[in-house]
Enzyme design. Structure first.
Site, PDB file in Angstrom:
ATOM      1  N   LYS A  50       0.104  -1.246  -1.204  1.00  0.00           N
ATOM      2  CA  LYS A  50       0.848  -0.635  -0.202  1.00  0.00           C
ATOM      3  C   LYS A  50       2.067  -1.210   0.031  1.00  0.00           C
ATOM      4  O   LYS A  50       3.149  -0.512   0.683  1.00  0.00           O
ATOM      5  CB  LYS A  50      -0.004  -0.682   1.144  1.00  0.00           C
ATOM      6  CG  LYS A  50      -0.587  -1.785   1.805  1.00  0.00           C
ATOM      7  CD  LYS A  50       0.541  -2.195   2.672  1.00  0.00           C
ATOM      8  CE  LYS A  50       0.452  -3.912   3.244  1.00  0.00           C
ATOM      9  NZ  LYS A  50       1.587  -4.271   4.190  1.00  0.00           N
ATOM     10  N   THR A  90       2.255   0.719   7.160  1.00  0.00           N
ATOM     11  CA  THR A  90       3.492   0.007   6.582  1.00  0.00           C
ATOM     12  C   THR A  90       4.608   1.110   6.042  1.00  0.00           C
ATOM     13  O   THR A  90       5.641   0.774   5.952  1.00  0.00           O
ATOM     14  CB  THR A  90       2.768  -0.767   5.283  1.00  0.00           C
ATOM     15  OG1 THR A  90       1.594  -1.286   5.498  1.00  0.00           O
ATOM     16  CG2 THR A  90       3.826  -1.886   4.918  1.00  0.00           C
TER      17      THR A  90
END
Ligand SMILES: NC(=O)c1ccc[n+]([C@@H]2O[C@H](COP(=O)([O-])OP(=O)(O)OC[C@H]3O[C@@H](n4cnc5c(N)ncnc54)[C@H](O)[C@@H]3O)[C@@H](O)[C@H]2O)c1
Ligand SMILES: O=P(O)(O)OC[C@H](O)CO
Length: 329
Positions: free
Chosen positions: A193, A250
């Site tokens: 991620k 994120t």
């Protein structure tokens, strides 16, 4: 307050180590924190602050910080390893002899070792032979966690009982820990991620619009799923907090250092001196893994080329959009 109180040793006095120390102290555990930086140690002990890494946040009572790893690790039942991923091997190697043999080690970093391609849990297992290694991961900004804002994460261990026990010990009123035995799945989500957040930030920094951002994150998630599957992760883990959950967080907030780094990259701003962005080291090794295993991961490849200045962001976008058409998988 917990029924069972143990000694929790936190390794790493940065944003995440300090936030996790606060969670454990709020949970009533005896908490010691190792930091190499004497300034942070004094700030924590004297002012209940770590202004360098968590400005304007009051930490919990009862965290004993020290630059002496032997004192911090003495009698610890749980060790939270919160050094950056690329520093983990050396940092643990220097203090391994002080880790009590019965301590449970919980990896709290997100990444893949650049020089070896190993998952960081493998690095920890090599640095601390004989110890059970678990991983704590999921959508969780240190500042949110340290402030006591509601957060949910996943704790993974190959032995589900170990993950369950750690989840019980580390959960608190505002910090909910789920458990799983899919260690690889949890780790790979956290590592990748960060790479995809660089791409998302770069798209935002270049002003490519909300539609491009959604497409990038969705197709990036398809890459994450492919890589996770190739490494033996379970699909439901990738769909959970440590995968999709952390990707959503994120890739959508400048609070993320990876997303902010990507924004600077996309806007052509200087990158020197920016805070830790783990995706910068993870991208090239993830790209290498994909190339070796024949995994289709064009966005991760593009991020790697962008970071290496082999490609501009406009060239990357053109290349991604003009690949041969395919079914959506
Ligand atoms: N900050 C967050 O919101 C957050 C949340 C979840 C996970 N994480 C993960 O936690 C890990 C650590 O991130 P952070 O936010 O604490 O980073 P940070 O930059 O805030 O702090 C890193 C700390 O590690 C120390 N350090 C670095 N190399 C060291 C070494 N060789 N020996 C001893 N200490 C060393 C630094 O002095 C610093 O105290 C990363 O993998 C990150 O992805 C961070
Ligand atoms: O600031 P980042 O990009 O390292 O992200 C922090 C956490 O990993 C979010 O879950």
């Amino acid at each position: 307050m917990k029924d069972e109180r143990v000694k929790v040793a936190v390794l790493g006095g940065g944003a995440w180590g300090t936030a996790l120390a606060t969670v454990a102290a709020r949970g009533g555990h005896h908490v010691a924190l190792y930091a190499r930086d004497a300034e942070s140690v004094n700030d924590i002990n004297l002012n209940k602050r770590n202004e360098r890494y968590l400005p304007d946040i009051s930490l919990a009572d009862g965290i004993q910080a020290s630059t002496n790893p032997a004192d911090v690790l003495k009698d610890a039942a749980i060790v939270l390893a919160a050094f950056p991923a690329q520093a983990m091997r050396d940092a643990l190697g220097g203090i391994a002899s002080h880790v009590p043999p019965s301590a449970s080690i919980v990896l709290c970093a997100k990444g893949i070792e650049r020089s070896t391609g190993r998952l960081i849990s493998e690095v920890v297992a090599e640095a601390l032979p004989g110890h059970a290694v678990s991983a704590l991961s999921g959508p969780s900004f240190a500042t949110d966690v340290a402030r006591g804002l509601p957060t949910a994460v996943t704790i993974a261990s190959t032995e589900l009982e170990t993950a369950d026990r750690l989840a019980l010990l580390l959960s608190g009123p505002a910090f909910r820990c789920y458990s799983t035995d899919d260690l690889v799945g949890v780790e790979i989500g956290g590592a990748l991620k960060n790479v995809l957040a660089l791409a998302a930030g770069a798209a935002t920094g270049r002003g490519l619009g909300a539609s491009a951002l959604a497409a990038l994150v969705t197709r990036g998630f398809a890459e994450l799923r492919r890589i996770a599957q190739a490494l033996g992760a379970r699909p439901e883990t990738v769909m959970g907090l440590s995968g999709l959950g952390d990707l959503m967080l994120t890739c959508s907030s400048p609070q993320s250092r990876n997303y902010s780094y990507g924004m600077a990259l996309g806007a052509g701003k200087p990158l020197e001196g920016l805070p830790l962005a783990e995706g910068v080291a993870t991208a090239p090794i993830a790209a290498e893994i994909c190339a070796k295993r024949g995994i289709d991961a064009p966005i991760i490849m593009a991020v790697t080329a962008l970071l290496a200045r082999h490609l501009t962001i406009d060239e990357a976008v053109t290349a991604l959009l003009n690949r041969p058409l395919k079914t959506e998988d």
